[in-house]
Design a protein around this motif. Structure first.
Motif, PDB file in Angstrom:
ATOM      1  N   THR A  88      14.348  27.859  20.480  1.00 25.13           N
ATOM      2  CA  THR A  88      14.179  26.534  19.879  1.00 25.13           C
ATOM      3  C   THR A  88      12.966  25.830  20.446  1.00 25.13           C
ATOM      4  N   ASP A  89      12.454  26.347  21.554  1.00 29.18           N
ATOM      5  CA  ASP A  89      11.271  25.800  22.204  1.00 29.18           C
ATOM      6  C   ASP A  89      10.189  26.876  22.232  1.00 29.18           C
TER       7      ASP A  89
ATOM      8  N   ASP B 185       9.741  28.943  25.277  1.00 29.23           N
ATOM      9  CA  ASP B 185      10.793  29.880  25.680  1.00 29.23           C
ATOM     10  C   ASP B 185      10.397  31.289  25.252  1.00 29.23           C
TER      11      ASP B 185
END
Length: 204
Positions: A31-32, A35
């Protein structure tokens, strides 16, 4: 499936019809963009290139289709300028050779063979030779920069489709092997590919 009793509250339907999980949730993507432990679905061009080089020699985990194919485009754009220099140098050399005087030959009546008397064309003097050398050097440099990152991204893309990264060796088979590999790299993401994540056992 049995139906819930009609006299039950409406919220009791949740026990009979549990909410379905979307494919995106099943894929368990990042989601990032920062990441790097998960594939990033729907990555932009710039983000995909950044993630490519941050995962420079990473052959574990997964890579989404957007990550992989944006990276492929980045490689093509990076190598396009060196190739243009090579082409320009080749065209310049061809034009220069065509403008030079023709080589002179003589005939030896004793042997019946022709032999070269004068060849004014000296390729070392070709004006486009430097461009050719520069272009090929830059092509090699771009290849070295992208080779390992693209290899790792290809392995991770196969993982994302739930295939072994060893299938990337299909590229070594002339013709058909490359075609089969291309199809595998195009296939959509498979939730089962999560088994290739380094922390899969701990999470599941």
């Amino acid at each position: 499936m049995s139906q819930p009793p009609l006299n039950q509250p409406s919220d009791s339907y949740s026990s009979y019809y549990p909410p379905t999980t979307s494919v995106t949730d099943q894929l368990d993507g990042a989601t990032d963009p920062a990441d790097l432990t998960r594939p990033l679905y729907g990555a932009s061009f710039i983000t995909a290139v950044k993630r490519l080089f941050k995962n420079y020699v990473k052959f574990t985990g997964r890579a989404s289709r957007s990550e992989y194919w944006w990276a492929q485009l980045a490689y093509l754009l990076a190598v396009a300028i060196p190739l243009a220099i090579v082409i320009a140098g080749a065209v310049s050399n061809v034009q220069w050779v065509a403008s030079q005087p023709k080589p002179e030959y003589s005939f030896d009546p004793n042997t019946g063979h022709q032999f070269l008397v004068n060849n004014p064309v000296v390729l070392e003097n070709a004006p486009g030779l430097g461009m050719l050398q520069l272009g090929f050097a830059l092509v090699g440099l771009v290849g070295l920069v992208f080779f390992l990152p693209m290899l790792g991204a290809g392995v991770r893309r196969l993982h994302d489709a739930n295939f072994s990264g060893l299938l990337f060796l299909l590229a070594l088979i002339p013709g058909l092997g490359g075609l089969v590999l291309l199809v595998l790299l195009i296939l959509p993401s498979n939730p089962e590919g999560r088994r290739y994540d380094p922390d899969y056992v701990a999470r599941y």
